[in-house]
Design a protein around this motif. Structure first.
Motif, short mmCIF file in Angstrom:
data_model
loop_
_atom_site.label_atom_id
_atom_site.label_comp_id
_atom_site.label_asym_id
_atom_site.label_seq_id
_atom_site.Cartn_x
_atom_site.Cartn_y
_atom_site.Cartn_z
N THR A 15 0.88 -1.14 0.00
CA THR A 15 0.00 0.00 0.00
C THR A 15 0.90 1.16 0.00
OG1 THR A 15 -0.38 -0.76 2.16
CG2 THR A 15 -2.18 0.20 1.13
N ALA A 16 1.28 1.59 -1.05
CA ALA A 16 2.33 2.52 -1.03
C ALA A 16 1.88 3.90 -0.87
CB ALA A 16 3.06 2.44 -2.28
N ALA A 17 2.61 4.63 -0.17
CA ALA A 17 2.40 6.02 -0.05
C ALA A 17 3.44 6.72 -0.84
CB ALA A 17 2.57 6.38 1.36
N VAL A 18 3.77 6.60 -2.13
CA VAL A 18 4.77 7.22 -2.95
C VAL A 18 4.32 8.39 -3.26
CG1 VAL A 18 5.38 7.09 -4.96
CG2 VAL A 18 4.66 6.37 -5.09
N THR A 19 3.82 7.42 -2.89
CA THR A 19 3.96 8.11 -2.72
C THR A 19 3.51 8.35 -2.22
OG1 THR A 19 4.04 8.21 -3.25
CG2 THR A 19 4.45 7.70 -3.41
N GLY A 20 3.84 8.97 -1.03
CA GLY A 20 3.33 9.33 -0.51
C GLY A 20 2.65 9.71 -1.26
N SER A 21 3.30 10.64 -1.10
CA SER A 21 2.37 11.34 -1.46
C SER A 21 2.17 11.33 -2.67
CB SER A 21 2.26 12.20 -1.24
OG SER A 21 1.57 12.65 -1.32
N VAL A 22 2.12 11.01 -3.34
CA VAL A 22 2.31 11.41 -3.79
C VAL A 22 2.43 11.56 -3.77
CG1 VAL A 22 2.35 11.67 -4.68
CG2 VAL A 22 1.75 11.63 -4.83
N VAL A 23 2.49 10.85 -5.12
CA VAL A 23 2.61 11.21 -5.33
C VAL A 23 2.15 11.67 -5.16
CG1 VAL A 23 2.42 10.74 -6.48
CG2 VAL A 23 2.23 10.22 -6.54
N LEU A 58 -1.25 9.30 -1.60
CA LEU A 58 -0.49 8.16 -1.09
C LEU A 58 -0.08 7.20 -2.18
CD1 LEU A 58 -2.69 7.33 2.04
CD2 LEU A 58 -0.80 8.96 1.83
N ASP A 59 -0.79 7.20 -3.26
CA ASP A 59 -0.53 6.25 -4.33
C ASP A 59 -1.18 6.80 -5.58
OD1 ASP A 59 0.18 4.00 -5.75
OD2 ASP A 59 -1.43 2.76 -4.97
N ARG A 60 -0.68 6.38 -6.72
CA ARG A 60 -1.29 6.77 -7.97
C ARG A 60 -0.79 5.83 -9.06
NH1 ARG A 60 3.16 6.53 -8.82
NH2 ARG A 60 4.83 8.04 -9.07
N GLY A 61 -1.52 5.78 -10.14
CA GLY A 61 -1.17 4.95 -11.27
C GLY A 61 -2.04 5.32 -12.46
N SER A 62 -1.67 4.84 -13.64
CA SER A 62 -2.42 5.24 -14.82
C SER A 62 -2.21 4.28 -15.97
CB SER A 62 -2.01 6.65 -15.26
OG SER A 62 -0.63 6.69 -15.62
N GLN A 63 -3.09 4.36 -16.90
CA GLN A 63 -3.04 3.65 -18.17
C GLN A 63 -3.78 4.55 -19.15
OE1 GLN A 63 -3.56 -0.65 -18.18
NE2 GLN A 63 -5.06 -0.47 -19.81
N ASP A 64 -3.56 4.38 -20.44
CA ASP A 64 -4.21 5.26 -21.40
C ASP A 64 -5.71 5.36 -21.11
OD1 ASP A 64 -1.81 5.64 -22.61
OD2 ASP A 64 -2.26 4.52 -24.44
N GLY A 65 -6.18 6.59 -20.96
CA GLY A 65 -7.58 6.83 -20.69
C GLY A 65 -7.99 6.67 -19.24
N TYR A 66 -7.06 6.32 -18.37
CA TYR A 66 -7.42 5.99 -16.98
C TYR A 66 -6.33 6.43 -16.01
CZ TYR A 66 -7.91 3.11 -12.79
OH TYR A 66 -8.00 2.69 -11.49
N ALA A 67 -6.74 6.85 -14.82
CA ALA A 67 -5.79 7.15 -13.76
C ALA A 67 -6.49 6.98 -12.41
CB ALA A 67 -5.24 8.56 -13.89
N PHE A 68 -5.71 6.70 -11.39
CA PHE A 68 -6.25 6.63 -10.04
C PHE A 68 -5.28 7.28 -9.07
CE2 PHE A 68 -3.47 2.94 -9.70
CZ PHE A 68 -3.05 2.96 -8.38
N ALA A 69 -5.80 7.69 -7.93
CA ALA A 69 -4.99 8.19 -6.83
C ALA A 69 -5.64 7.75 -5.53
CB ALA A 69 -4.88 9.71 -6.88
N VAL A 70 -4.82 7.36 -4.57
CA VAL A 70 -5.29 7.08 -3.22
C VAL A 70 -4.89 8.29 -2.38
CG1 VAL A 70 -5.17 5.58 -1.21
CG2 VAL A 70 -5.09 4.60 -3.51
N VAL A 71 -5.87 8.95 -1.79
CA VAL A 71 -5.62 10.20 -1.08
C VAL A 71 -6.07 10.09 0.37
CG1 VAL A 71 -5.89 11.51 -3.22
CG2 VAL A 71 -7.87 11.15 -1.73
N ASP A 72 -5.60 11.03 1.17
CA ASP A 72 -5.98 11.07 2.59
C ASP A 72 -6.00 12.53 3.04
OD1 ASP A 72 -6.39 10.73 5.30
OD2 ASP A 72 -4.95 9.09 5.51
N ASP A 73 -7.10 12.97 3.61
CA ASP A 73 -7.20 14.32 4.15
C ASP A 73 -7.07 14.32 5.67
OD1 ASP A 73 -9.53 13.06 4.84
OD2 ASP A 73 -10.88 14.45 3.83
N GLY A 74 -6.53 13.25 6.21
CA GLY A 74 -6.40 13.11 7.65
C GLY A 74 -7.53 12.31 8.26
N ARG A 75 -8.51 11.91 7.43
CA ARG A 75 -9.65 11.16 7.94
C ARG A 75 -9.68 9.72 7.43
NH1 ARG A 75 -14.21 15.86 6.79
NH2 ARG A 75 -13.23 17.48 8.08
#
Length: 413
Positions: free
Chosen positions: A43-51, A297-314
């Protein structure tokens, strides 16, 4: 089924029964204990933070522009052990998961690296190296990701990922600097949870080169970034060693393997107006569309698609988007409204589709008269297959609607 196959299957257009991605290998399995990562399969946080957002960067170019010219000097700060010889790239010019781990281990200042995980350069998501490091003063998890981004987004990333004035999510310190080759380095010392519900410290170093190469490392003062007891007062690597690790010349050939020969990462060859936008452009636009208070915390993509796992402290929240052309035969999901320009907008709130306990999915689905479609969903969990981590998704319906209707999606290549 491997992550790549699951993601590919999920992105096939299925008309009214359109579903967003299913990533059991990446999220349900690997991302369960960590920062749902691109930084590591756990469960990467690369990025954190992202990235970010989890966005990472890589330093100098040395002789040819991959790593910054200052990288070799920076690497000497940490005085890493002599790298263990690698078997070299495979016949396809890729680096394996084991080789990624071997490079990371060679750059650490003694000690032991156990419970390692890796991902090579041959997949659709960035390569990583992860392990639990012990220098004799207690265990600390370390996760490193290398990646490439569209060079045009570098200035915006530096601006959006810079250190905020005053407190930033409970940070202890945050510094940025520009290396002599133009690469940008950020070192952040804060906490895994901005609200301090646990005292796990999260220290990161992110390096972005002018050419769009990046390296990101995170470390914790526990054997895992989440749900592990504190095992030492501070993470094992100092600021100087973090800097040395991300600027080390050993990452140079790995970065080179990420770019197809003769074709920049941001370019594609599909016929204009018919293909889905490139992975890099969708990822860039999604990250820049997210509210500033979200830690990626995480992100990734493919043509036409992207995701990010985020956290606002909650708690963690998965956000994913699909940008498609020629979808005029699709009816948006949810309660629909026809806008003045003929775009049909659907808004919906429903239970998650992948079995996670208590998971809800909020979606904005916009289809224009010419078939241009943007559908974005947010979840109250870091992945659909795991139990909810918060009461509601991090993005409210109004925010999802605003992102889905943003005109900038049409400008993507």
């Amino acid at each position: 089924m491997p992550f790549e196959d699951q993601l590919g299957d999920s992105l096939r257009r299925t008309g009214d029964s359109f579903h967003l991605d299913d990533r059991p290998a990446l999220i349900a399995g690997g991302l369960r204990r960590g920062r749902r990562t691109v930084r590591r399969r756990r469960t990467a946080a690369v990025t954190g933070s992202v990235v970010a957002l989890a966005l990472v960067g890589l330093g100098g170019a040395y002789a040819d522009g991959l790593l910054g010219g200052g990288g070799a000097q920076e690497a000497s700060v940490a005085a890493p052990a002599k790298p263990t010889p690698l078997a070299g790239k495979d016949q396809d010019g890729e680096f394996t998961a084991d080789q990624m781990v071997t490079i990371l281990k060679s750059l650490l200042p003694g000690g032991k690296l156990t419970r390692t995980e890796g991902r090579g350069t041959g997949g659709h998501i960035p390569p990583l190296a992860y392990g639990v490091y012990d220098d004799g003063k207690g265990e600390g998890a370390i996760s490193l990701v290398v990646d490439r981004i569209d060079p045009s987004m570098v200035p915006e990333l530096k601006k959006s990922q810079g250190c905020a004035s005053g407190a930033q999510g409970g940070q202890d310190s945050c510094t940025t600097e520009t290396l002599h080759d133009g690469s940008w380095l950020k070192i952040y010392k804060g906490y895994e949870y901005p609200d301090h519900r646990a005292e796990t410290k999260d220290w990161t170093a992110s390096l972005i080169t002018p050419q769009g190469y990046r390296v990101d490392v995170s470390e914790w003062n526990a054997a895992a970034e989440k749900d592990a007891p504190i095992s030492r007062d501070e993470p094992p690597l100092s600021s100087a060693r973090l800097k040395a690790l991300v600027t080390a010349k050993e990452w140079k050939p790995v970065l080179a393997a990420l770019e197809p020969a003769g074709k920049p990462a941001s370019e594609g060859t599909p016929e204009k107006g018919t293909a889905d936008p490139s992975a890099a452009s969708v990822q860039k636009t999604l990250l820049l569309s997210l509210p500033a208070n979200l830690k990626v915390l995480d992100r990734g993509s493919q043509d036409g698609y992207a995701f990010a796992v985020v956290d606002d402290g909650r708690g963690r929240s998965l956000v994913q988007i699909n940008v498609q052309r020629n979808m005029s035969d699709v009816s948006p999901r949810g309660d629909t409204t026809t806008l003045p320009d003929g775009t049909v907008l659907g808004l919906s709130k429903q239970a998650g589709e992948k079995g996670g306990a208590g998971v809800v999915q909020w979606t904005a689905d916009a289809v224009a008269p010419d078939g241009f479609r943007v559908v974005i969903s947010a979840f109250n969990s870091g992945d659909q297959a795991s139990a909810s981590t918060r009461a509601e998704p991090a993005l409210a319906p109004a925010a999802l609607k605003s992102i889905a209707l943003d005109a900038k999606w049409r400008k993507l290549k």
